[in-house]
Design an enzyme around this catalytic site. Structure first.
Site, PDB file in Angstrom:
ATOM      1  NE  ARG A   1       6.524  -3.773   6.072  1.00  0.00           N
ATOM      2  CZ  ARG A   1       5.322  -3.234   6.192  1.00  0.00           C
ATOM      3  NH1 ARG A   1       4.378  -3.869   6.870  1.00  0.00           N
ATOM      4  NH2 ARG A   1       5.049  -2.077   5.642  1.00  0.00           N
TER       5      ARG A   1
ATOM      6  CG  ASP B   1       0.070   3.825   6.614  1.00  0.00           C
ATOM      7  OD1 ASP B   1      -0.808   3.086   6.120  1.00  0.00           O
ATOM      8  OD2 ASP B   1       1.160   3.402   7.016  1.00  0.00           O
TER       9      ASP B   1
ATOM     10  CE  LYS C   1      -2.196  -1.412   3.748  1.00  0.00           C
ATOM     11  NZ  LYS C   1      -1.558  -2.736   3.877  1.00  0.00           N
ATOM     12  CB  THR C   2       3.674   2.352   2.213  1.00  0.00           C
ATOM     13  OG1 THR C   2       2.854   2.109   3.351  1.00  0.00           O
ATOM     14  CG2 THR C   2       4.496   3.597   2.427  1.00  0.00           C
TER      15      THR C   2
ATOM     16  CB  THR D   1      -4.995  -3.228   8.043  1.00  0.00           C
ATOM     17  OG1 THR D   1      -5.276  -2.415   9.185  1.00  0.00           O
ATOM     18  CG2 THR D   1      -3.519  -3.132   7.718  1.00  0.00           C
TER      19      THR D   1
HETATM   20  P1  ADP Z   1       2.052  -1.806   3.334  1.00  0.00           P
HETATM   21  O1  ADP Z   1       2.056  -0.303   3.174  1.00  0.00           O
HETATM   22  O2  ADP Z   1       0.925  -2.469   2.586  1.00  0.00           O
HETATM   23  O3  ADP Z   1       2.138  -2.263   4.747  1.00  0.00           O
HETATM   24  P2  ADP Z   1       4.609  -1.626   1.969  1.00  0.00           P
HETATM   25  O4  ADP Z   1       4.212  -0.893   0.737  1.00  0.00           O
HETATM   26  O5  ADP Z   1       5.316  -0.845   3.031  1.00  0.00           O
HETATM   27  O6  ADP Z   1       3.344  -2.383   2.606  1.00  0.00           O
HETATM   28  O7  ADP Z   1       5.498  -2.876   1.516  1.00  0.00           O
HETATM   29  C1  ADP Z   1       6.454  -3.467   2.340  1.00  0.00           C
HETATM   30  C2  ADP Z   1       7.714  -3.772   1.563  1.00  0.00           C
HETATM   31  O8  ADP Z   1       7.443  -4.851   0.675  1.00  0.00           O
HETATM   32  C3  ADP Z   1       8.185  -2.616   0.691  1.00  0.00           C
HETATM   33  O9  ADP Z   1       9.203  -1.895   1.309  1.00  0.00           O
HETATM   34  C4  ADP Z   1       8.727  -3.277  -0.550  1.00  0.00           C
HETATM   35  O10 ADP Z   1      10.113  -3.519  -0.378  1.00  0.00           O
HETATM   36  C5  ADP Z   1       8.027  -4.612  -0.605  1.00  0.00           C
HETATM   37  N1  ADP Z   1       6.945  -4.635  -1.614  1.00  0.00           N
HETATM   38  C6  ADP Z   1       5.623  -4.446  -1.398  1.00  0.00           C
HETATM   39  N2  ADP Z   1       4.920  -4.590  -2.530  1.00  0.00           N
HETATM   40  C7  ADP Z   1       5.812  -4.889  -3.489  1.00  0.00           C
HETATM   41  C8  ADP Z   1       5.687  -5.173  -4.899  1.00  0.00           C
HETATM   42  N3  ADP Z   1       4.501  -5.180  -5.511  1.00  0.00           N
HETATM   43  N4  ADP Z   1       6.813  -5.456  -5.579  1.00  0.00           N
HETATM   44  C9  ADP Z   1       8.016  -5.463  -4.960  1.00  0.00           C
HETATM   45  N5  ADP Z   1       8.198  -5.202  -3.646  1.00  0.00           N
HETATM   46  C10 ADP Z   1       7.117  -4.925  -2.905  1.00  0.00           C
END
Ligand code: ADP
Length: 341
Positions: free
Chosen positions: A218, A110, A65-66, A159
């Site tokens: 992650r 977020d 998401k981030t 989430t």
């Molecule tokens: P969320 O915001 O959903 O908790 P993040 O966007 O922070 O998740 O993702 C966590 C980590 O996973 C990121 O730092 C990145 O390294 C990796 N990641 C997430 N989605 C992808 C993707 N589609 N392709 C490659 N790496 C990804």
């Protein structure tokens, strides 16, 4: 020159994450349908020179998401400002973000489900009419000031899409759910991360780590970092299949990728609650954990793996879960308790 996003310290993704986080949408793996829709929306906004419609991302933690929220402004070549639901305690905390925003910039919030109601209400007119109605003073002396805002894009991440109020949810033009990653996608993410981290990762080791990463980028990246340390310390930096397996075992990660906390959940459900049905609050209390942690971080993967099912009366452990933990189901299980799978 693409702009560098402005990240506020409160929501600054940690440095390690930054090192691995894809910088552009084309560098992201998987989420194909979401990506296709976003590509079109971003392309159209760019061609028209307008702000992109507001976007809400939902899904379990660590699925991107981030990452989407930081890539989209780069695609649009606009600034990014980030904050989070818990950081915006009162409307006054939100106002500087909105009034200082550059034209067409992105505001990323977020954990948007944790915004207090009064803050959320300020967002309604800001999102819909790019206007803020600020009330000054109280009672008969109260005055409302209308402030015109520059056009901006709000990207929200949660989430818990179900916890968002309908008026807020409906103000997002696009709502995208991020699901778990397929095995080939996880393997590719690990290969790319291994390159960035300078790990000599064998192909079969990448597949094995992918299998044991709960379909979550992650988690895969964190496990890879541990394997890198282990390989550097014990195997001359070569992350072979054998070395990776030994490292994962040492960290308490089993063949399905479950960690101690995941197994603790299953064991509590089986041993304390006879396999269920049990409410998530009761399981959380018994484990001395916050209910949110269980329902946001632990349960989604257990449900997806069919180790647990949700019934109207609570969570129930499946036969697959008993088999995985090598426990036998209770002999006196009633029909509703009897594992279905
Ligand atoms: P969320 O915001 O959903 O908790 P993040 O966007 O922070 O998740 O993702 C966590 C980590 O996973 C990121 O730092 C990145 O390294 C990796 N990641 C997430 N989605 C992808 C993707 N589609 N392709 C490659 N790496 C990804």
């Amino acid at each position: 020159m693409p702009r560098e996003p402005i990240l506020t310290p409160a929501a600054n993704p940690d440095e390690d994450d930054r090192e691995l986080r894809p910088q552009r949408m084309r560098d992201m793996v998987g989420q194909r349908e979401v990506m296709e829709r976003l590509d079109i929306a971003v392309d159209a906004a760019r061609k028209r020179g307008e702000s992109l419609g507001h976007i809400l991302f939902d899904g379990p933690p660590g699925l991107g998401k981030t990452t989407f929220a930081t890539c989209i402004p780069r695609e649009l070549n606009v600034a990014l400002v980030t904050s989070s639901g818990p950081a915006l305690k009162a409307p006054k905390d939100l106002i500087p973000y909105l009034t200082n925003m550059e034209e067409n910039a992105v505001l990323f919030i977020d954990e948007i489900h944790r915004l207090p109601k009064p803050v959320e209400e300020y967002l309604y007119t800001a999102m819909e009419d790019f206007r803020l109605d600020i009330v000054l003073g109280e009672g008969v002396n109260a005055r409302t000031i209308n402030l015109k805002l520059k056009k901006f894009t709000l990207i929200g991440a949660t989430t818990r899409a179900g916890m968002l109020s309908a008026p807020l949810r409906d103000r997002f033009h696009m709502r995208e759910h991020l699901g778990f990653y397929a095995l080939p996608e996880m393997t590719e993410i690990l290969r790319r991360s291994a390159k960035k981290l300078n790990v000599r990762l064998a192909e079969d080791a990448a597949l094995e780590i992918a299998k044991r990463s709960r379909a979550t980028p992650r988690i895969g990246n964190n496990r890879l970092r541990w394997i890198r340390d282990y390989a550097d310390s014990k195997a001359g930096g070569n992350a072979t299949l054998e070395v990776s397996r030994a490292a994962l075992e040492m960290a308490g990660i089993d063949t399905l990728g479950l960690d101690k906390q995941d197994r603790g959940y299953l064991e509590t459900l089986m041993r304390v609650f006879g396999g269920g049905p049990a409410g998530v609050e009761a399981i959380a209390h018994t484990m001395n954990l916050a209910t949110d942690t269980l329902s946001d971080e632990v349960e989604p993967f257990l449900l997806r793996s069919e180790l647990v099912i949700r019934s109207p009366r609570g969570r129930v452990a499946t036969a697959k879960a008993y088999e995985h933990l090598q426990l036998s189901p209770p002999a006196d299980a009633t029909d509703s308790q009897r594992p279905l799978f």
